[in-house]
Scaffold this motif. Structure first.
Motif, PDB file in Angstrom:
ATOM      1  N   ARG A   1      99.838  24.534  20.367  1.00 53.78           N
ATOM      2  CA  ARG A   1     100.311  23.173  20.687  1.00 53.78           C
ATOM      3  C   ARG A   1      99.129  22.213  20.808  1.00 53.78           C
ATOM      4  O   ARG A   1      99.192  21.065  20.412  1.00 53.78           O
ATOM      5  N   ASN A   2      98.033  22.705  21.363  1.00 56.48           N
ATOM      6  CA  ASN A   2      96.837  21.859  21.477  1.00 56.48           C
ATOM      7  C   ASN A   2      96.330  21.458  20.090  1.00 56.48           C
ATOM      8  O   ASN A   2      95.905  20.315  19.879  1.00 56.48           O
ATOM      9  N   ARG A   3      96.395  22.379  19.127  1.00 56.30           N
ATOM     10  CA  ARG A   3      95.973  22.018  17.764  1.00 56.30           C
ATOM     11  C   ARG A   3      96.863  20.915  17.206  1.00 56.30           C
ATOM     12  O   ARG A   3      96.403  20.050  16.480  1.00 56.30           O
ATOM     13  N   TYR A   4      98.171  20.947  17.547  1.00 51.92           N
ATOM     14  CA  TYR A   4      99.062  19.873  17.079  1.00 51.92           C
ATOM     15  C   TYR A   4      98.731  18.555  17.749  1.00 51.92           C
ATOM     16  O   TYR A   4      98.804  17.502  17.128  1.00 51.92           O
ATOM     17  N   GLU A   5      98.339  18.619  19.032  1.00 46.45           N
ATOM     18  CA  GLU A   5      97.935  17.365  19.691  1.00 46.45           C
ATOM     19  C   GLU A   5      96.690  16.794  19.036  1.00 46.45           C
ATOM     20  O   GLU A   5      96.592  15.590  18.801  1.00 46.45           O
ATOM     21  N   GLU A   6      95.737  17.660  18.761  1.00 45.06           N
ATOM     22  CA  GLU A   6      94.527  17.212  18.067  1.00 45.06           C
ATOM     23  C   GLU A   6      94.906  16.590  16.721  1.00 45.06           C
ATOM     24  O   GLU A   6      94.387  15.543  16.336  1.00 45.06           O
ATOM     25  N   TYR A   7      95.827  17.245  16.017  1.00 47.95           N
ATOM     26  CA  TYR A   7      96.252  16.738  14.714  1.00 47.95           C
ATOM     27  C   TYR A   7      96.886  15.345  14.858  1.00 47.95           C
ATOM     28  O   TYR A   7      96.519  14.408  14.141  1.00 47.95           O
ATOM     29  N   ASN A   8      97.845  15.230  15.786  1.00 45.54           N
ATOM     30  CA  ASN A   8      98.565  13.959  15.907  1.00 45.54           C
ATOM     31  C   ASN A   8      97.627  12.827  16.308  1.00 45.54           C
ATOM     32  O   ASN A   8      97.736  11.715  15.812  1.00 45.54           O
ATOM     33  N   GLU A   9      96.696  13.153  17.187  1.00 53.62           N
ATOM     34  CA  GLU A   9      95.819  12.108  17.707  1.00 53.62           C
ATOM     35  C   GLU A   9      94.716  11.743  16.716  1.00 53.62           C
ATOM     36  O   GLU A   9      94.422  10.580  16.483  1.00 53.62           O
ATOM     37  N   LYS A  10      94.089  12.769  16.123  1.00 52.98           N
ATOM     38  CA  LYS A  10      92.866  12.503  15.353  1.00 52.98           C
ATOM     39  C   LYS A  10      93.052  12.581  13.842  1.00 52.98           C
ATOM     40  O   LYS A  10      92.365  11.894  13.095  1.00 52.98           O
ATOM     41  N   THR A  11      93.964  13.438  13.379  1.00 57.62           N
ATOM     42  CA  THR A  11      94.054  13.665  11.929  1.00 57.62           C
ATOM     43  C   THR A  11      95.161  12.841  11.275  1.00 57.62           C
ATOM     44  O   THR A  11      94.964  12.309  10.179  1.00 57.62           O
ATOM     45  N   ALA A  12      96.308  12.683  11.960  1.00 56.88           N
ATOM     46  CA  ALA A  12      97.411  11.928  11.354  1.00 56.88           C
ATOM     47  C   ALA A  12      96.994  10.518  10.908  1.00 56.88           C
ATOM     48  O   ALA A  12      97.445  10.054   9.849  1.00 56.88           O
ATOM     49  N   PRO A  13      96.112   9.811  11.649  1.00 59.00           N
ATOM     50  CA  PRO A  13      95.707   8.476  11.192  1.00 59.00           C
ATOM     51  C   PRO A  13      95.077   8.454   9.792  1.00 59.00           C
ATOM     52  O   PRO A  13      95.031   7.415   9.134  1.00 59.00           O
ATOM     53  N   LEU A  14      94.617   9.610   9.332  1.00 57.27           N
ATOM     54  CA  LEU A  14      94.012   9.647   7.990  1.00 57.27           C
ATOM     55  C   LEU A  14      95.021   9.368   6.894  1.00 57.27           C
ATOM     56  O   LEU A  14      94.650   8.971   5.790  1.00 57.27           O
ATOM     57  N   MET A  15      96.313   9.597   7.190  1.00 50.52           N
ATOM     58  CA  MET A  15      97.310   9.320   6.146  1.00 50.52           C
ATOM     59  C   MET A  15      97.226   7.854   5.740  1.00 50.52           C
ATOM     60  O   MET A  15      97.222   7.530   4.557  1.00 50.52           O
ATOM     61  N   ASN A  16      97.138   6.968   6.736  1.00 49.05           N
ATOM     62  CA  ASN A  16      97.027   5.544   6.419  1.00 49.05           C
ATOM     63  C   ASN A  16      95.722   5.212   5.719  1.00 49.05           C
ATOM     64  O   ASN A  16      95.685   4.371   4.823  1.00 49.05           O
ATOM     65  N   TYR A  17      94.680   5.878   6.152  1.00 44.64           N
ATOM     66  CA  TYR A  17      93.360   5.656   5.539  1.00 44.64           C
ATOM     67  C   TYR A  17      93.463   5.873   4.015  1.00 44.64           C
ATOM     68  O   TYR A  17      92.980   5.069   3.218  1.00 44.64           O
ATOM     69  N   TYR A  18      94.130   6.963   3.623  1.00 48.60           N
ATOM     70  CA  TYR A  18      94.229   7.248   2.183  1.00 48.60           C
ATOM     71  C   TYR A  18      95.341   6.451   1.510  1.00 48.60           C
ATOM     72  O   TYR A  18      95.246   6.137   0.328  1.00 48.60           O
ATOM     73  N   LYS A  19      96.401   6.119   2.275  1.00 53.46           N
ATOM     74  CA  LYS A  19      97.446   5.262   1.685  1.00 53.46           C
ATOM     75  C   LYS A  19      96.862   3.907   1.307  1.00 53.46           C
ATOM     76  O   LYS A  19      97.169   3.362   0.251  1.00 53.46           O
ATOM     77  N   GLU A  20      96.017   3.377   2.174  1.00 56.87           N
ATOM     78  CA  GLU A  20      95.417   2.067   1.882  1.00 56.87           C
ATOM     79  C   GLU A  20      94.572   2.118   0.617  1.00 56.87           C
ATOM     80  O   GLU A  20      94.397   1.116  -0.060  1.00 56.87           O
ATOM     81  N   GLN A  21      94.065   3.287   0.297  1.00 56.43           N
ATOM     82  CA  GLN A  21      93.280   3.430  -0.942  1.00 56.43           C
ATOM     83  C   GLN A  21      94.155   3.879  -2.120  1.00 56.43           C
ATOM     84  O   GLN A  21      93.634   4.207  -3.183  1.00 56.43           O
TER      85      GLN A  21
END
Ligand SMILES: Nc1ncnc2c1ncn2[C@@H]1O[C@H](COP(=O)(O)OP(=O)(O)O)[C@@H](O)[C@H]1O
Length: 190
Positions: A144-164
């Motif tokens: 569950r902690n890995r999912y929290e890390e994902y939601n907090e730190k990694t999920a924002p990358l989707m927008n980073y690449y969508k913008e590109q």
């Protein structure tokens, strides 16, 4: 040169699919998780530094991870392209990857996300933990902690690449072969 970032939550099947895609497209597969585990197994300085974070399900600090990834790319400069698996996982890593590839006149061609429901993924990881020997796969709280890390730190990358305009998503539920087909359909159009 094509450089693909395989994106997805823990347990989404990135490593499994990477094994097929690297053969099919002649890519160098760089899995940060695998590289860390190799270093832990061999008790290197890098492995000792990363172990506490990994066993807890926390991300390893960016400075350590970025340097390691760059060293691995530099060992494979004659590659036809890279398949990044488990990297980038933070915005700082994504920025560092873009800047680093640019120094070589390369870039990320596309990011492809394997999508799946959290509950299915947690079950998959617990199942994997029975045989993988991975401490971070055996305890639901750490997962569950890995999912929290994902939601907090990694999920924002989707927008980073969508913008590109580099973001693609495929359904990660199905047989291994079906999912390879879905990923290949995206790669073949790049
Ligand atoms: N890019 C990264 N940045 C920071 N830590 C990382 C990175 N890649 C892997 N790790 C560390 O290694 C662990 C295992 O990674 P990985 O094998 O990719 O697992 P998962 O099944 O969680 O996707 C992560 O939980 C994290 O501690």
């Amino acid at each position: 040169m094509i450089n693909i970032v395989l994106f997805g939550k823990p347990g989404a099947g990135k490593g499994t699919q990477a094994e097929f895609l690297k053969e099919k497209y002649n890519l160098t597969h760089l899995s940060t998780g695998d590289i860390f585990r190799y270093n832990m197994k061999n008790d290197t300085a890098l492995g000792r530094e990363a172990k506490g974070y990994i066993d807890n399900g926390d991300l390893v600090p960016d400075s350590v991870t970025i340097k390691m990834l760059q060293d691995e790319v530099d060992k494979n400069l004659d590659s036809k392209g890279f398949l990044f698996d488990g990297f980038p996982r933070t915005l700082a890593q994504a920025d560092a990857l873009d800047a680093f590839l640019k120094t070589k006149n390369w870039e990320v061609t596309a990011t492809i996300a394997l999508e799946a429901d959290d509950n299915i993924l947690v079950q998959r990881i617990l199942e994997r933990g029975k045989t993988s020997g991975r401490i971070d796969d055996q305890d639901e709280e750490k997962i569950r902690n890995r999912y929290e890390e994902y939601n907090e730190k990694t999920a924002p990358l989707m927008n980073y690449y969508k913008e590109q305009n580099k973001f693609h998503a495929v359904n990660g539920i199905g047989s291994i072969a079906e999912i390879t087909e879905r990923l290949s359909a995206v790669i073949d159009k790049l």
